[in-house]
Design a protein around this motif. Sequence first.
Motif, PDB file in Angstrom:
ATOM      1  N   ASP A 197       0.459  15.529  -5.540  1.00 47.75           N
ATOM      2  CA  ASP A 197       0.642  16.804  -6.220  1.00 47.75           C
ATOM      3  C   ASP A 197       1.169  16.450  -7.611  1.00 47.75           C
ATOM      4  N   THR A 198       0.302  16.555  -8.603  1.00 43.39           N
ATOM      5  CA  THR A 198       0.673  16.089  -9.947  1.00 43.39           C
ATOM      6  C   THR A 198       1.768  16.928 -10.590  1.00 43.39           C
ATOM      7  N   THR A 199       2.135  18.047  -9.976  1.00 47.41           N
ATOM      8  CA  THR A 199       3.262  18.816 -10.515  1.00 47.41           C
ATOM      9  C   THR A 199       4.598  18.250 -10.047  1.00 47.41           C
ATOM     10  N   SER A 200       4.575  17.445  -8.979  1.00 46.33           N
ATOM     11  CA  SER A 200       5.835  16.896  -8.485  1.00 46.33           C
ATOM     12  C   SER A 200       5.892  15.369  -8.481  1.00 46.33           C
ATOM     13  N   VAL A 201       4.737  14.706  -8.540  1.00 42.45           N
ATOM     14  CA  VAL A 201       4.712  13.243  -8.553  1.00 42.45           C
ATOM     15  C   VAL A 201       4.344  12.780  -9.949  1.00 42.45           C
ATOM     16  N   ARG A 202       5.179  11.911 -10.485  1.00 41.33           N
ATOM     17  CA  ARG A 202       4.894  11.324 -11.799  1.00 41.33           C
ATOM     18  C   ARG A 202       4.663   9.832 -11.618  1.00 41.33           C
ATOM     19  N   PHE A 203       3.635   9.321 -12.250  1.00 44.54           N
ATOM     20  CA  PHE A 203       3.334   7.892 -12.176  1.00 44.54           C
ATOM     21  C   PHE A 203       4.106   7.158 -13.278  1.00 44.54           C
ATOM     22  N   ASP A 204       5.410   7.251 -13.182  1.00 45.76           N
ATOM     23  CA  ASP A 204       6.279   6.626 -14.173  1.00 45.76           C
ATOM     24  C   ASP A 204       6.821   5.311 -13.622  1.00 45.76           C
ATOM     25  N   SER A 205       7.753   4.716 -14.338  1.00 46.91           N
ATOM     26  CA  SER A 205       8.278   3.408 -13.925  1.00 46.91           C
ATOM     27  C   SER A 205       8.918   3.459 -12.539  1.00 46.91           C
ATOM     28  N   LYS A 206       9.569   4.546 -12.202  1.00 50.15           N
ATOM     29  CA  LYS A 206      10.208   4.665 -10.878  1.00 50.15           C
ATOM     30  C   LYS A 206       9.150   4.678  -9.771  1.00 50.15           C
ATOM     31  N   TYR A 207       8.030   5.347 -10.018  1.00 48.93           N
ATOM     32  CA  TYR A 207       6.939   5.357  -9.039  1.00 48.93           C
ATOM     33  C   TYR A 207       6.457   3.928  -8.782  1.00 48.93           C
ATOM     34  N   TRP A 208       6.263   3.165  -9.860  1.00 48.80           N
ATOM     35  CA  TRP A 208       5.747   1.807  -9.701  1.00 48.80           C
ATOM     36  C   TRP A 208       6.778   0.895  -9.052  1.00 48.80           C
ATOM     37  N   TRP A 209       8.074   1.139  -9.278  1.00 49.15           N
ATOM     38  CA  TRP A 209       9.097   0.385  -8.545  1.00 49.15           C
ATOM     39  C   TRP A 209       9.009   0.729  -7.054  1.00 49.15           C
ATOM     40  N   ASN A 210       8.855   2.004  -6.726  1.00 51.24           N
ATOM     41  CA  ASN A 210       8.721   2.401  -5.325  1.00 51.24           C
ATOM     42  C   ASN A 210       7.492   1.747  -4.689  1.00 51.24           C
ATOM     43  N   ASN A 211       6.442   1.557  -5.478  1.00 56.50           N
ATOM     44  CA  ASN A 211       5.245   0.885  -4.985  1.00 56.50           C
ATOM     45  C   ASN A 211       5.568  -0.557  -4.567  1.00 56.50           C
ATOM     46  N   ILE A 212       6.423  -1.210  -5.294  1.00 59.09           N
ATOM     47  CA  ILE A 212       6.819  -2.580  -4.987  1.00 59.09           C
ATOM     48  C   ILE A 212       7.829  -2.633  -3.839  1.00 59.09           C
ATOM     49  N   ARG A 213       8.742  -1.681  -3.805  1.00 62.66           N
ATOM     50  CA  ARG A 213       9.902  -1.738  -2.907  1.00 62.66           C
ATOM     51  C   ARG A 213       9.705  -1.059  -1.553  1.00 62.66           C
ATOM     52  N   GLN A 214       8.985   0.051  -1.509  1.00 61.74           N
ATOM     53  CA  GLN A 214       8.884   0.848  -0.291  1.00 61.74           C
ATOM     54  C   GLN A 214       7.711   0.394   0.581  1.00 61.74           C
ATOM     55  N   PRO A 215       7.759   0.726   1.870  1.00 59.02           N
ATOM     56  CA  PRO A 215       6.628   0.403   2.747  1.00 59.02           C
ATOM     57  C   PRO A 215       5.344   1.067   2.251  1.00 59.02           C
ATOM     58  N   VAL A 216       4.231   0.418   2.486  1.00 56.95           N
ATOM     59  CA  VAL A 216       2.921   0.945   2.109  1.00 56.95           C
ATOM     60  C   VAL A 216       2.484   1.939   3.185  1.00 56.95           C
ATOM     61  N   LEU A 217       2.187   3.161   2.768  1.00 63.61           N
ATOM     62  CA  LEU A 217       1.759   4.205   3.690  1.00 63.61           C
ATOM     63  C   LEU A 217       0.240   4.336   3.649  1.00 63.61           C
ATOM     64  N   PHE A 218      -0.427   3.204   3.823  1.00 66.15           N
ATOM     65  CA  PHE A 218      -1.880   3.133   3.706  1.00 66.15           C
ATOM     66  C   PHE A 218      -2.571   4.000   4.750  1.00 66.15           C
ATOM     67  N   PHE A 219      -2.194   3.839   6.005  1.00 64.51           N
ATOM     68  CA  PHE A 219      -2.837   4.599   7.069  1.00 64.51           C
ATOM     69  C   PHE A 219      -2.703   6.097   6.818  1.00 64.51           C
ATOM     70  N   SER A 220      -1.507   6.530   6.491  1.00 67.86           N
ATOM     71  CA  SER A 220      -1.260   7.949   6.248  1.00 67.86           C
ATOM     72  C   SER A 220      -2.083   8.474   5.073  1.00 67.86           C
ATOM     73  N   ALA A 221      -2.166   7.699   4.003  1.00 63.47           N
ATOM     74  CA  ALA A 221      -2.933   8.134   2.827  1.00 63.47           C
ATOM     75  C   ALA A 221      -4.423   8.244   3.154  1.00 63.47           C
ATOM     76  N   ILE A 222      -4.971   7.245   3.833  1.00 64.49           N
ATOM     77  CA  ILE A 222      -6.399   7.263   4.179  1.00 64.49           C
ATOM     78  C   ILE A 222      -6.683   8.348   5.209  1.00 64.49           C
ATOM     79  N   GLU A 223      -5.809   8.495   6.190  1.00 65.91           N
ATOM     80  CA  GLU A 223      -6.001   9.537   7.202  1.00 65.91           C
ATOM     81  C   GLU A 223      -6.008  10.924   6.555  1.00 65.91           C
ATOM     82  N   THR A 224      -5.098  11.173   5.639  1.00 64.19           N
ATOM     83  CA  THR A 224      -5.048  12.453   4.929  1.00 64.19           C
ATOM     84  C   THR A 224      -6.311  12.656   4.108  1.00 64.19           C
TER      85      THR A 224
END
Length: 140
Positions: free
Chosen positions: A77-104
Amino acid sequence: LERVVDTLKVLHPKVPCTWLRVNNAFHSHQMDRHNIEASLCQSLSHIRGEMVGVHEMFDVECSRAQLYSTVIGGRVDTTSVRFDSKYWWNNIRQPVLFFSAIETLMKENLENPIQVFIEMSPNPVLSSALEEIVGPNARN
């Protein structure tokens, strides 16, 4: 892990097992030990992660695309998710929710099924997981 892989190869040869060529576990707490969050966010601070106006879009047609993120595990939801530096840190640090993203993605596109997936990576590791989610007829 080597024993697990050896056991899987013998007892369940169809279970995909891939060794990643990395020295530490990305997408986990192990990334905290490198103390890179501040320097990464600083180096990416110029990325605002939002479009201010149409004049900033490289392609208006692309701006209509639905984005699915393995960081949030679903459609963005581009009104609430920003692809800023914090997002990219979360990409490195948090678990990958691949199954959930593809299933959705698959559930939300039942009327017009996704037919092509492209993995852009120096070491493709998601193709076998994608095939497990969408079925053996999936192409990568």
